[in-house]
Design a protein around this motif. Structure first.
Motif, PDB file in Angstrom:
ATOM      1  N   PHE A  45       1.976  -4.044  -5.927  1.00 44.50           N
ATOM      2  CA  PHE A  45       1.870  -3.541  -7.305  1.00 44.50           C
ATOM      3  C   PHE A  45       1.821  -2.016  -7.321  1.00 44.50           C
ATOM      4  N   VAL A  46       0.936  -1.446  -6.509  1.00 45.84           N
ATOM      5  CA  VAL A  46       0.805   0.009  -6.443  1.00 45.84           C
ATOM      6  C   VAL A  46       2.087   0.645  -5.909  1.00 45.84           C
ATOM      7  N   SER A  47       2.636   0.033  -4.859  1.00 42.77           N
ATOM      8  CA  SER A  47       3.855   0.563  -4.248  1.00 42.77           C
ATOM      9  C   SER A  47       5.014   0.602  -5.250  1.00 42.77           C
ATOM     10  N   SER A  48       5.163  -0.461  -6.029  1.00 42.35           N
ATOM     11  CA  SER A  48       6.257  -0.520  -7.010  1.00 42.35           C
ATOM     12  C   SER A  48       6.112   0.578  -8.064  1.00 42.35           C
ATOM     13  N   ILE A  49       4.869   0.810  -8.516  1.00 41.87           N
ATOM     14  CA  ILE A  49       4.642   1.854  -9.514  1.00 41.87           C
ATOM     15  C   ILE A  49       4.975   3.234  -8.936  1.00 41.87           C
ATOM     16  N   TRP A 116       5.290  21.271  -2.838  1.00 44.66           N
ATOM     17  CA  TRP A 116       4.286  20.651  -1.981  1.00 44.66           C
ATOM     18  C   TRP A 116       3.689  19.413  -2.639  1.00 44.66           C
ATOM     19  N   ALA A 117       3.536  19.447  -3.972  1.00 40.06           N
ATOM     20  CA  ALA A 117       2.973  18.299  -4.690  1.00 40.06           C
ATOM     21  C   ALA A 117       3.911  17.097  -4.584  1.00 40.06           C
ATOM     22  N   HIS A 118       5.201  17.344  -4.677  1.00 40.22           N
ATOM     23  CA  HIS A 118       6.180  16.264  -4.545  1.00 40.22           C
ATOM     24  C   HIS A 118       6.170  15.695  -3.131  1.00 40.22           C
ATOM     25  N   HIS A 119       5.962  16.561  -2.147  1.00 38.25           N
ATOM     26  CA  HIS A 119       5.887  16.086  -0.768  1.00 38.25           C
ATOM     27  C   HIS A 119       4.644  15.240  -0.549  1.00 38.25           C
ATOM     28  N   VAL A 120       3.523  15.670  -1.097  1.00 38.92           N
ATOM     29  CA  VAL A 120       2.276  14.898  -0.980  1.00 38.92           C
ATOM     30  C   VAL A 120       2.450  13.533  -1.647  1.00 38.92           C
ATOM     31  N   TYR A 121       3.059  13.523  -2.833  1.00 36.52           N
ATOM     32  CA  TYR A 121       3.290  12.265  -3.548  1.00 36.52           C
ATOM     33  C   TYR A 121       4.213  11.344  -2.744  1.00 36.52           C
ATOM     34  N   SER A 122       5.242  11.921  -2.151  1.00 39.70           N
ATOM     35  CA  SER A 122       6.173  11.127  -1.341  1.00 39.70           C
ATOM     36  C   SER A 122       5.460  10.488  -0.152  1.00 39.70           C
ATOM     37  N   ILE A 123       4.535  11.242   0.443  1.00 35.16           N
ATOM     38  CA  ILE A 123       3.754  10.698   1.563  1.00 35.16           C
ATOM     39  C   ILE A 123       2.869   9.550   1.077  1.00 35.16           C
ATOM     40  N   CYS A 125       3.581   7.503  -1.318  1.00 40.75           N
ATOM     41  CA  CYS A 125       4.489   6.350  -1.457  1.00 40.75           C
ATOM     42  C   CYS A 125       4.692   5.677  -0.105  1.00 40.75           C
ATOM     43  N   CYS A 126       4.898   6.472   0.925  1.00 43.06           N
ATOM     44  CA  CYS A 126       5.122   5.949   2.274  1.00 43.06           C
ATOM     45  C   CYS A 126       3.904   5.179   2.763  1.00 43.06           C
ATOM     46  N   VAL A 127       2.721   5.755   2.565  1.00 40.75           N
ATOM     47  CA  VAL A 127       1.485   5.130   3.050  1.00 40.75           C
ATOM     48  C   VAL A 127       1.253   3.775   2.378  1.00 40.75           C
ATOM     49  N   VAL A 128       1.418   3.733   1.061  1.00 38.02           N
ATOM     50  CA  VAL A 128       1.189   2.475   0.325  1.00 38.02           C
ATOM     51  C   VAL A 128       2.201   1.411   0.753  1.00 38.02           C
ATOM     52  N   SER A 129       3.443   1.811   0.975  1.00 34.95           N
ATOM     53  CA  SER A 129       4.460   0.861   1.435  1.00 34.95           C
ATOM     54  C   SER A 129       4.081   0.263   2.785  1.00 34.95           C
ATOM     55  N   LEU A 130       3.568   1.102   3.677  1.00 38.77           N
ATOM     56  CA  LEU A 130       3.181   0.627   5.004  1.00 38.77           C
ATOM     57  C   LEU A 130       1.948  -0.274   4.928  1.00 38.77           C
ATOM     58  N   PRO A 177      13.985  11.634   4.297  1.00 39.28           N
ATOM     59  CA  PRO A 177      13.045  11.182   5.333  1.00 39.28           C
ATOM     60  C   PRO A 177      11.924  10.329   4.782  1.00 39.28           C
ATOM     61  N   PHE A 178      11.588  10.514   3.497  1.00 40.19           N
ATOM     62  CA  PHE A 178      10.510   9.746   2.900  1.00 40.19           C
ATOM     63  C   PHE A 178      10.919   8.296   2.630  1.00 40.19           C
ATOM     64  N   MET A 179      12.194   8.012   2.712  1.00 41.34           N
ATOM     65  CA  MET A 179      12.654   6.632   2.641  1.00 41.34           C
ATOM     66  C   MET A 179      13.016   6.113   4.031  1.00 41.34           C
ATOM     67  N   PHE A 180      13.559   6.989   4.858  1.00 39.98           N
ATOM     68  CA  PHE A 180      13.992   6.566   6.200  1.00 39.98           C
ATOM     69  C   PHE A 180      12.807   6.226   7.099  1.00 39.98           C
ATOM     70  N   VAL A 181      11.819   7.105   7.177  1.00 41.26           N
ATOM     71  CA  VAL A 181      10.706   6.917   8.126  1.00 41.26           C
ATOM     72  C   VAL A 181       9.863   5.679   7.813  1.00 41.26           C
ATOM     73  N   PRO A 182       9.331   5.528   6.580  1.00 42.30           N
ATOM     74  CA  PRO A 182       8.481   4.352   6.328  1.00 42.30           C
ATOM     75  C   PRO A 182       9.220   3.029   6.447  1.00 42.30           C
ATOM     76  N   ASN A 183      10.511   3.029   6.092  1.00 42.02           N
ATOM     77  CA  ASN A 183      11.266   1.779   6.195  1.00 42.02           C
ATOM     78  C   ASN A 183      11.598   1.440   7.647  1.00 42.02           C
ATOM     79  N   THR A 184      11.756   2.449   8.480  1.00 42.54           N
ATOM     80  CA  THR A 184      11.959   2.198   9.910  1.00 42.54           C
ATOM     81  C   THR A 184      10.688   1.615  10.525  1.00 42.54           C
TER      82      THR A 184
END
Length: 218
Positions: A45-49, A116-123, A125-130, A177-184
């Protein structure tokens, strides 16, 4: 829409739909007075949002649309947890907490146009997906003790593996990289789960009773 985008969308929809099998487990657990882990649907749920907002930030309609569907299905699954729960207050508290965390993260990136805020947010997203992909491994101890992988769902795990591989390729193609790394990493986690299922088998599934008890790990 490119071929890889179509493949990514298709595997995501299939994986999201496969999560609906949890509803059956929740209903059976209710009648048997056992419990089903809530961590994975909450993380979904969180990841999708978060990824929905990420798609809007990147103007990536593929990412946004599939996650709109993800939010809807996640809400349906969480509604089933609430409907068939012996402690609805507990379910409500967890869902509200998940929604609060999501809104804080989305609000954070919405109010800031800093890179930097967008990078933090992207991270985030990665953490919640994992967390979503790794959550079934929280039951690995139970699997090893019982030598039975019935608590792991091969259909969901298999589709998640395929989905992560395709999105990793999508991230590579789009130099994201924010899509490539967590999905790998996610594909590797799913592979471990599939290996565990193949090694120990699913005793309950072979018996055909379909009643899979899952420890509440959250």
């Amino acid at each position: 829409m490119t071929l890889i985008a179509i493949a990514a969308s298709g595997t995501t929809v299939a994986m999201i739909v496969s999560q609906l099998t949890v509803v059956g487990h929740v209903r059976r657990a209710y009648s048997m007075k056992t419990s089903v882990a809530m961590l994975q649907p909450l993380a979904s749920f969180v990841s999708s949002i978060l990824w929905l907002k990420y798609g809007l930030l990147r103007n990536d309609h593929v990412v946004s649309l599939v996650n709109v569907f993800g939010v809807c299905v996640s809400l349906w699954i969480l509604l089933a947890f609430w409907r068939f729960s012996h402690s609805r207050h507990s379910v409500e508290t967890r869902v509200l907490l998940a929604l609060f965390v999501s809104m804080v993260c989305v609000g954070f990136v919405t109010m800031s146009d800093q890179v930097w805020a967008h990078h933090v947010y992207s991270i985030m997203c990665c953490v919640v997906s994992l967390v979503f992909l790794a959550s079934p491994l929280g039951q690995l101890g139970q699997v090893l003790r019982a030598r039975d992988a019935s608590v792991l769902l091969p259909s969901v795990t298999g589709l998640a593996f395929a989905n992560n591989v395709v999105w990793a390729i999508y991230g590579h193609v789009h130099s994201d990289p924010f899509m490539f790394v967590p999905n790998t990493v996610g594909a590797a986690l799913c592979f471990v789960q599939l290996a565990v299922i193949a090694w120990y088998g699913r005793v309950d599934a072979k018996k055909g009773d379909g009643a899979v008890e899952m420890d509440n790990i959250m």
